[in-house]
Design a protein around this motif. Sequence first.
Motif, PDB file in Angstrom:
ATOM      1  N   UNK A   1     -50.976 -34.753  46.503  1.00 28.89           N
ATOM      2  CA  UNK A   1     -51.200 -33.311  46.465  1.00 28.89           C
ATOM      3  C   UNK A   1     -51.084 -32.777  45.046  1.00 28.89           C
ATOM      4  N   UNK A   2     -50.021 -33.170  44.348  1.00 19.71           N
ATOM      5  CA  UNK A   2     -49.847 -32.721  42.979  1.00 19.71           C
ATOM      6  C   UNK A   2     -48.875 -33.649  42.260  1.00 19.71           C
ATOM      7  N   UNK A   3     -48.922 -33.603  40.933  1.00 17.00           N
ATOM      8  CA  UNK A   3     -48.011 -34.362  40.081  1.00 17.00           C
ATOM      9  C   UNK A   3     -47.234 -33.362  39.239  1.00 17.00           C
ATOM     10  N   UNK A   4     -45.904 -33.370  39.385  1.00 14.28           N
ATOM     11  CA  UNK A   4     -45.039 -32.453  38.658  1.00 14.28           C
ATOM     12  C   UNK A   4     -44.465 -33.171  37.439  1.00 14.28           C
ATOM     13  N   UNK A   5     -44.652 -32.592  36.264  1.00 12.43           N
ATOM     14  CA  UNK A   5     -44.166 -33.183  35.018  1.00 12.43           C
ATOM     15  C   UNK A   5     -43.092 -32.266  34.443  1.00 12.43           C
ATOM     16  N   UNK A   6     -41.881 -32.762  34.371  1.00 11.78           N
ATOM     17  CA  UNK A   6     -40.764 -32.014  33.795  1.00 11.78           C
ATOM     18  C   UNK A   6     -40.492 -32.593  32.412  1.00 11.78           C
ATOM     19  N   UNK A   7     -40.558 -31.758  31.400  1.00 10.40           N
ATOM     20  CA  UNK A   7     -40.427 -32.218  30.023  1.00 10.40           C
ATOM     21  C   UNK A   7     -39.033 -31.902  29.496  1.00 10.40           C
ATOM     22  N   UNK A   8     -38.415 -32.887  28.886  1.00  5.31           N
ATOM     23  CA  UNK A   8     -37.081 -32.700  28.344  1.00  5.31           C
ATOM     24  C   UNK A   8     -36.024 -33.349  29.217  1.00  5.31           C
ATOM     25  N   UNK A   9     -34.805 -33.381  28.708  1.00  9.32           N
ATOM     26  CA  UNK A   9     -33.708 -34.068  29.397  1.00  9.32           C
ATOM     27  C   UNK A   9     -32.717 -33.126  30.043  1.00  9.32           C
ATOM     28  N   UNK A  10     -33.193 -32.004  30.618  1.00  9.09           N
ATOM     29  CA  UNK A  10     -32.278 -30.993  31.143  1.00  9.09           C
ATOM     30  C   UNK A  10     -32.106 -31.049  32.655  1.00  9.09           C
ATOM     31  N   UNK A  11     -32.811 -31.926  33.347  1.00  7.20           N
ATOM     32  CA  UNK A  11     -32.694 -31.978  34.798  1.00  7.20           C
ATOM     33  C   UNK A  11     -31.397 -32.667  35.216  1.00  7.20           C
ATOM     34  N   UNK A  12     -30.746 -32.115  36.256  1.00  6.56           N
ATOM     35  CA  UNK A  12     -29.574 -32.767  36.849  1.00  6.56           C
ATOM     36  C   UNK A  12     -29.830 -33.161  38.298  1.00  6.56           C
ATOM     37  N   UNK A  13     -30.943 -32.694  38.879  1.00  6.21           N
ATOM     38  CA  UNK A  13     -31.215 -32.966  40.292  1.00  6.21           C
ATOM     39  C   UNK A  13     -31.436 -34.446  40.564  1.00  6.21           C
TER      40      UNK A  13
END
Length: 724
Positions: free
Chosen positions: A180-192
């Motif tokens: 359906x879609x590709x989510x790109x998160x940029x950077x090292x800030x995710x904790x999930x």
Amino acid sequence: MTGSVKDRITNGNLNGVNITAEGTSQGTSTDVDGSFNLDISGLSQDQMIKFQHIGYDELLLPLDSLLNGPKIITLQPRVLQFETVETSGVKRKPAIEKDLPQTVTILQAEEFELRAFVDAGDLLATDQSIQVEESLSGRKTISIRGGNADDVLVLYNGFRLNRPYDNVFDLSLVDMQNVEQVEIVKGGHSVLYGPDAFSGVVNIVPKNTKDKNVRVSQQFGSYASGFWNANAQAQLGNTFLSLSQKQGSYKRVFEDLDVEDTGLLTKLTHRSMDMSNRLKGNKVNGNLEFNVTQDDQLFHNKRDFNKIKSQNQLFGIRYDGVLGLLGEIEIAVANHKLEETQGLNSYTGFVSRKLDHNANKFEVRKYINMNRLEWMFGTQMEKSLLKFWDDRNLTNVHQVGLKGANLNRDQFGFATVLKLHSKGDDEGKWLTDLDVSFRQDQVKDYKDNLVYRGNHEPGVDGRTFLDFGENNWNNKIVKISTIASKRSLNKTMAYWVTTGNNVKFPSLQQQISLTDLPPGGRTANLLPEKMKSLEIGINVVSQPADIPTIDQLELQGSFFRNDFINKMRITYLLGMPIGYYENIGHADMMGFEAKMKAKTYGGALVGEIGFSKYKVSDQSAFPFKSTFKLTVNMTAKWKWITFGTRWFQEGEQVGMINVPSKGFNEIELPAFSNYDIYWTVDVNVGPIKGDISYSGRNLKKNDTSLNGLMLRDTRKYFTFSTEL
């Protein structure tokens, strides 16, 4: 029907909310007091009414609930302008919305289909922050913001795909047929998603609603490539089922070798089953999803006599919704298996490797939303076992190190994100948030069934092997972010600052590599990499009222700086296809990125310009990464034809190779520019829909190669598809 629309958090009246009856020409908009008057004559009770505002999440409600419920509608403000995809009236929002504000790009499946790419790696390469790395084995990995491939987490519907052996994932495995879609998160800030995401996260989201019955496609192109795909879908009440298969191969000839039998052969078979069930009960109301994938790969390098055969399997179950007294919750269980055999050749001899990995994963998250306060907390647990065997037949080489072992890893993490929303200003336009996140991870490694090579010396090597594979790490991650967002009639803006730390634990491959070193140059263990980061970003989306041909303009920009401690660096031993790792102490990186996107003429013409520029302190820690990239994309749709082009430029790439007694030698790949062209023609006959697509990549000739493999060569593909 009359009513009013308000901001869910500030309770302010919303002017300019578009209200439409889906599939009809009936609609209206709210006035300065947030009031509306909608003509509902001729509409059925189950007619879906859509509420839209550029600064708020879309809301879909059936007409009967509006007639029988309260006449005051509340909309949730968007902190950042995340793109979403809508299919059959079901809205799926990126999961990263629940995390701290950060730079996010959403690539929808339609972009892949229109450009006739071979795999997900080619699609991701269109982003200005991403560089695709293609190895001699045919594997495709990506780097984000100049980082390394093992700095990127790759997920399938939230389930981690990175191999625990080397913490990378081959994107050529992904079948885009049911994505359906590709989510790109940029950077090292995710904790999930846990630690290890130093430079970004890629989440591949499968479809959960039916849009076809059967679709079959066949692709032909450069390197005698031939891939066929088949996807079948069924909708039974609230249950959606999708079955997909992709199979094919391609051949490549090395530079200056005209004999086909001395080239590279890649074969791939991908199978997947995705099932989604919408549960609608008084105590259970949410989505239950099942995801099963299996990938079989064969890479055969006939020039160097190297062969890799692997099978990758994932089984996952996820529930997201209301669950009785627990309220809104997300629960996921998964099993990940990898079996791989490697036959690696060098002038000193032959290496035969076998990997057998099995991991069980469990994750639970709880969400609490009290308008001005949002709180998420959850845990992640993983237990994995890697059975490793490395047999070597080498001449004139002192046979030391580890031949085989069972390596175990137990990992437990706790994470929480707290979002505090302000009341906003008197007009309800400005909203300021304070977001805080905390995560603690414990990793325990232990080993058994160790088998040593023939020249192992217990008296000399024993201490190192006692320490190897025995780790007990505890690390905390703290991040804080503030964001100010403003919503007006045709514009929404957001400014944010995020800072904090992150950690990445040494992979099993990195630890095993220590046993290949001579006793005098061996360290007892590797240390976790640590990173401190800062990011400042801006996001502006507008709908110019005075320019009717422009539907939407979007501007996104960010500045970031990362400081690394114990950064990992890979070095290859002379004449060996296997590298070893070491901590180098300190390294830093800073950069700037910007993207502007315009949608015009009802979405018929879309243009995008992206730019990235990075500066790194130690190139040997980030080998063969471009520090500059510029991309220009344009797509035009007219009736039954779609045409597009992409022009891009990348800076030089520098790698450092460690040569014994000489130290690091520099290898440089020159800067270059190139362009792609693609088109798709729709061919519809009665109930049968079809299309013919062409994709030409790197159409400007470029002979740059590395180790005989052409890196920037021209590739052309034709795809024939049909669906019912």
